[in-house]
Design a protein around this motif. Sequence first.
Motif, PDB file in Angstrom:
ATOM      1  N   SER A   1       9.466   0.169   7.305  1.00 43.54           N
ATOM      2  CA  SER A   1       8.220  -0.330   7.896  1.00 43.54           C
ATOM      3  C   SER A   1       7.413  -1.129   6.884  1.00 43.54           C
ATOM      4  O   SER A   1       6.809  -2.154   7.216  1.00 43.54           O
ATOM      5  N   LEU A   2       7.401  -0.662   5.635  1.00 42.19           N
ATOM      6  CA  LEU A   2       6.662  -1.382   4.594  1.00 42.19           C
ATOM      7  C   LEU A   2       7.284  -2.754   4.341  1.00 42.19           C
ATOM      8  O   LEU A   2       6.574  -3.753   4.181  1.00 42.19           O
TER       9      LEU A   2
ATOM     10  N   GLY B   1      -7.886  -6.114  -0.737  1.00 40.41           N
ATOM     11  CA  GLY B   1      -8.218  -6.702   0.554  1.00 40.41           C
ATOM     12  C   GLY B   1      -9.318  -7.742   0.491  1.00 40.41           C
ATOM     13  O   GLY B   1      -9.533  -8.484   1.461  1.00 40.41           O
TER      14      GLY B   1
ATOM     15  N   GLN C   1       1.306  -0.728   5.270  1.00 41.11           N
ATOM     16  CA  GLN C   1       0.506  -1.940   5.082  1.00 41.11           C
ATOM     17  C   GLN C   1       0.958  -2.736   3.864  1.00 41.11           C
ATOM     18  O   GLN C   1       1.257  -2.175   2.806  1.00 41.11           O
TER      19      GLN C   1
ATOM     20  N   THR D   1      -3.150  -9.411   5.592  1.00 38.17           N
ATOM     21  CA  THR D   1      -2.615  -8.055   5.625  1.00 38.17           C
ATOM     22  C   THR D   1      -1.919  -7.814   6.952  1.00 38.17           C
ATOM     23  O   THR D   1      -2.413  -8.216   8.005  1.00 38.17           O
ATOM     24  N   VAL D   2      -0.768  -7.158   6.898  1.00 37.96           N
ATOM     25  CA  VAL D   2      -0.037  -6.772   8.107  1.00 37.96           C
ATOM     26  C   VAL D   2       0.243  -5.273   8.032  1.00 37.96           C
ATOM     27  O   VAL D   2       0.588  -4.746   6.964  1.00 37.96           O
ATOM     28  N   GLU D   3       0.102  -4.603   9.164  1.00 34.60           N
ATOM     29  CA  GLU D   3       0.392  -3.174   9.253  1.00 34.60           C
ATOM     30  C   GLU D   3       1.502  -2.952  10.273  1.00 34.60           C
ATOM     31  O   GLU D   3       1.457  -3.505  11.378  1.00 34.60           O
TER      32      GLU D   3
ATOM     33  N   TRP E   1      -6.337  -0.617  -3.417  1.00 35.30           N
ATOM     34  CA  TRP E   1      -5.917  -1.267  -2.170  1.00 35.30           C
ATOM     35  C   TRP E   1      -7.110  -1.910  -1.476  1.00 35.30           C
ATOM     36  O   TRP E   1      -7.021  -3.034  -0.974  1.00 35.30           O
TER      37      TRP E   1
ATOM     38  N   ALA F   1       6.333  -5.074   7.130  1.00 33.83           N
ATOM     39  CA  ALA F   1       4.961  -5.565   6.964  1.00 33.83           C
ATOM     40  C   ALA F   1       4.906  -6.666   5.909  1.00 33.83           C
ATOM     41  O   ALA F   1       4.211  -7.678   6.079  1.00 33.83           O
TER      42      ALA F   1
ATOM     43  N   ALA G   1       3.725 -10.527   6.528  1.00 33.50           N
ATOM     44  CA  ALA G   1       2.557 -11.030   5.806  1.00 33.50           C
ATOM     45  C   ALA G   1       2.868 -12.327   5.067  1.00 33.50           C
ATOM     46  O   ALA G   1       2.055 -13.253   5.047  1.00 33.50           O
TER      47      ALA G   1
ATOM     48  N   HIS H   1       0.860  -1.184   0.000  1.00 28.32           N
ATOM     49  CA  HIS H   1       0.000   0.000   0.000  1.00 28.32           C
ATOM     50  C   HIS H   1       0.898   1.237   0.000  1.00 28.32           C
ATOM     51  O   HIS H   1       1.567   1.536   0.987  1.00 28.32           O
TER      52      HIS H   1
ATOM     53  N   ARG I   1       0.002  -6.725   1.933  1.00 28.90           N
ATOM     54  CA  ARG I   1      -0.853  -7.917   1.924  1.00 28.90           C
ATOM     55  C   ARG I   1      -0.193  -8.988   1.062  1.00 28.90           C
ATOM     56  O   ARG I   1       0.213  -8.722  -0.073  1.00 28.90           O
TER      57      ARG I   1
END
Length: 256
Positions: free
Chosen positions: A60-61, A112, A125, A118-120, A108, A64, A68, A49, A127
């Motif tokens: 961070s992305l 879903g 985020q 999905t992990v944030e 996005w 995630a 995931a 995302h 998926r």
Amino acid sequence: MSDEPDSTEQITDDPAAFAQRHAELARGYGGAGDPDDPAMVQAMQMVLHIPKAEPPVRSSLLEAAAAAAVAVCMDPRSGPGGEWEPRYLAWKRSRIRKVARRARGAQWLAAGEVDGVTVEVDGAQARAFVPGPVGDIDTRIRKLQIGGTDLEHDEPGPVDPTLPVLWVNAALEMSVGKAAAQVGHASMLLAGALPLDAVAEWARHGFGCAVRDADPTQWAELVAQVTAGRAVAVRDAGFTEVAPGSMTVIAVPAQA
């Protein structure tokens, strides 16, 4: 989302079933090779995302994305008798591939609705989807772009010693999509290499991990850890961006 477990506790609520899923992951990957029909090549699609106005932090992305990918593998639906099991095993027992795409807005939200997890992480985020043939990708995923957007490298600070660290080979200068696929490989390899109780504890914490760039000096030290059996490495097949056999990511278990 309604198609996912309410919490990571549900992943480990049946210890025997969890152990079976871990045992499958620990057996390794591949062996079957590619099918004669290119459309039947198996791949795990991933979507990152990346909103245009407020893009996420790169590290961070990637964290995630890594969480995931392994979460799909350890999900009850991927285990014996689960609804995802046939698709998951067809992929895992052939040549492992992951493809990372990007999405924003309505794209996005539509992503879903496709089977996956999905992990944030700190607002970022990603998926990971149930694997399948590249010739039969859900249209909501197929239309998403694979490249075209990247994120600046960031400096996330000290590593939490309770988290495993996925070290990315900075010398390769991988795009965020390529790096996402590689850290997804690394989280799977690490889960397969760790003892069952360590993976169960990791699952209870949502498969959280740290992703950091390694400069050449750090990388040499990490390669020595791989040689000593204290870390696991991803070696890329070389289909995109990097040369075949390149060591892209090294995963180091949590130190506390």
